[in-house]
Motif scaffolding. Sequence first.
Motif, mmCIF file in Angstrom:
data_model
loop_
_atom_site.group_PDB
_atom_site.id
_atom_site.type_symbol
_atom_site.label_atom_id
_atom_site.label_comp_id
_atom_site.label_asym_id
_atom_site.label_seq_id
_atom_site.Cartn_x
_atom_site.Cartn_y
_atom_site.Cartn_z
ATOM 1 N N GLY A 111 95.153 60.310 44.452
ATOM 2 C CA GLY A 111 95.991 60.131 45.633
ATOM 3 C C GLY A 111 95.134 60.016 46.868
ATOM 4 N N THR A 112 95.602 60.576 47.969
ATOM 5 C CA THR A 112 94.874 60.478 49.231
ATOM 6 C C THR A 112 93.605 61.309 49.191
ATOM 7 N N SER A 113 92.694 60.999 50.077
ATOM 8 C CA SER A 113 91.384 61.661 50.121
ATOM 9 C C SER A 113 91.519 63.157 50.431
ATOM 10 N N HIS A 114 90.739 63.947 49.726
ATOM 11 C CA HIS A 114 90.715 65.395 49.939
ATOM 12 C C HIS A 114 89.308 65.856 50.317
ATOM 13 N N SER A 115 88.485 64.941 50.813
ATOM 14 C CA SER A 115 87.079 65.250 51.030
ATOM 15 C C SER A 115 86.794 66.013 52.321
ATOM 16 N N HIS A 116 87.808 66.309 53.099
ATOM 17 C CA HIS A 116 87.570 67.010 54.355
ATOM 18 C C HIS A 116 87.818 68.514 54.184
ATOM 19 N N GLY A 117 87.244 69.266 55.099
ATOM 20 C CA GLY A 117 87.447 70.718 55.081
ATOM 21 C C GLY A 117 86.452 71.451 54.200
ATOM 22 N N ASN A 118 86.501 72.759 54.285
ATOM 23 C CA ASN A 118 85.612 73.570 53.456
ATOM 24 C C ASN A 118 86.167 73.658 52.030
ATOM 25 N N LEU A 119 85.443 74.289 51.139
ATOM 26 C CA LEU A 119 85.838 74.340 49.733
ATOM 27 C C LEU A 119 87.206 74.993 49.553
ATOM 28 N N THR A 120 87.490 76.048 50.287
ATOM 29 C CA THR A 120 88.787 76.719 50.158
ATOM 30 C C THR A 120 89.926 75.780 50.544
ATOM 31 N N GLN A 121 89.757 75.051 51.623
ATOM 32 C CA GLN A 121 90.783 74.092 52.037
ATOM 33 C C GLN A 121 90.960 72.998 50.980
ATOM 34 N N ARG A 122 89.836 72.505 50.441
ATOM 35 C CA ARG A 122 89.914 71.465 49.412
ATOM 36 C C ARG A 122 90.559 72.009 48.136
ATOM 37 N N LEU A 123 90.320 73.280 47.826
ATOM 38 C CA LEU A 123 90.953 73.896 46.659
ATOM 39 C C LEU A 123 92.472 73.919 46.816
ATOM 40 N N TYR A 124 92.945 74.317 47.973
ATOM 41 C CA TYR A 124 94.393 74.349 48.205
ATOM 42 C C TYR A 124 95.010 72.957 48.085
ATOM 43 N N LEU A 125 94.342 71.960 48.656
ATOM 44 C CA LEU A 125 94.842 70.586 48.555
ATOM 45 C C LEU A 125 94.794 70.084 47.109
ATOM 46 N N ALA A 126 93.728 70.444 46.390
ATOM 47 C CA ALA A 126 93.594 70.029 44.984
ATOM 48 C C ALA A 126 94.692 70.651 44.135
ATOM 49 N N ILE A 127 94.961 71.923 44.348
ATOM 50 C CA ILE A 127 96.015 72.599 43.583
ATOM 51 C C ILE A 127 97.364 71.960 43.872
ATOM 52 N N LYS A 128 97.587 71.619 45.124
ATOM 53 C CA LYS A 128 98.845 70.953 45.488
ATOM 54 C C LYS A 128 98.987 69.643 44.725
ATOM 55 N N ARG A 129 97.930 68.821 44.712
ATOM 56 C CA ARG A 129 97.990 67.528 44.014
ATOM 57 C C ARG A 129 98.119 67.716 42.504
ATOM 58 N N LEU A 130 97.363 68.644 41.942
ATOM 59 C CA LEU A 130 97.449 68.896 40.500
ATOM 60 C C LEU A 130 98.845 69.374 40.111
ATOM 61 N N SER A 131 99.470 70.150 40.967
ATOM 62 C CA SER A 131 100.832 70.607 40.697
ATOM 63 C C SER A 131 101.820 69.445 40.770
ATOM 64 N N GLU A 132 101.596 68.532 41.707
ATOM 65 C CA GLU A 132 102.429 67.330 41.773
ATOM 66 C C GLU A 132 102.313 66.504 40.489
ATOM 67 N N LEU A 133 101.154 66.587 39.850
ATOM 68 C CA LEU A 133 100.903 65.858 38.598
ATOM 69 C C LEU A 133 101.280 66.686 37.361
ATOM 70 N N ASN A 134 102.000 67.788 37.572
ATOM 71 C CA ASN A 134 102.542 68.630 36.483
ATOM 72 C C ASN A 134 101.512 69.424 35.688
ATOM 73 N N TYR A 135 100.411 69.805 36.328
ATOM 74 C CA TYR A 135 99.409 70.620 35.653
ATOM 75 C C TYR A 135 99.688 72.120 35.761
ATOM 76 N N ASN A 136 100.628 72.527 36.601
ATOM 77 C CA ASN A 136 100.883 73.953 36.841
ATOM 78 C C ASN A 136 99.553 74.656 37.161
ATOM 79 N N ALA A 137 98.882 74.145 38.167
ATOM 80 C CA ALA A 137 97.517 74.567 38.491
ATOM 81 C C ALA A 137 97.479 75.739 39.467
ATOM 82 N N ARG A 138 96.391 76.472 39.364
ATOM 83 C CA ARG A 138 96.085 77.535 40.328
ATOM 84 C C ARG A 138 94.570 77.695 40.361
ATOM 85 N N TRP A 139 94.077 78.410 41.359
ATOM 86 C CA TRP A 139 92.650 78.686 41.388
ATOM 87 C C TRP A 139 92.433 80.170 41.590
ATOM 88 N N GLU A 140 91.297 80.638 41.121
ATOM 89 C CA GLU A 140 90.932 82.045 41.266
ATOM 90 C C GLU A 140 89.515 82.137 41.804
#
Length: 135
Positions: free
Chosen positions: A43-72
Amino acid sequence: LTNHQKRDNILLLVEALLQEIAIEKSTTKRLKTLQSIAEKLTGTSHSHGNLTQRLYLAIKRLSELNYNARWEAHPETPKIILGNCPYSSIIHNHPEICLIDKYLIEGLLTTTVAQETKLSRDDRGYSSCLFNIGR
């Protein structure tokens, strides 16, 4: 007929396409094709922000793709847990889909990841895939 009653051949088509990719003689070309598929899913670029911000955006996109994702957070490295494999009906015949997942997460985080477990079951019987995030 309602959509629920209509039958389609999507699974058959996906199987044929993945078989075609799998027989590609050049490993480099096969991996580039899988990476290209993953890029289309990010989808759209997630290359901005620090790792924590990118993790939140990645989890959001992965959840949209039905992965039921989370990070620890872990002392050695953060981990992404995929609680659902949206390709579970074909993953056993096409393990290369795990590479698409890896490339997808790398594209979302703009860093390397390594798959630690694949569809491993926890104490409650739930299966998940675990990815370690590189530094």
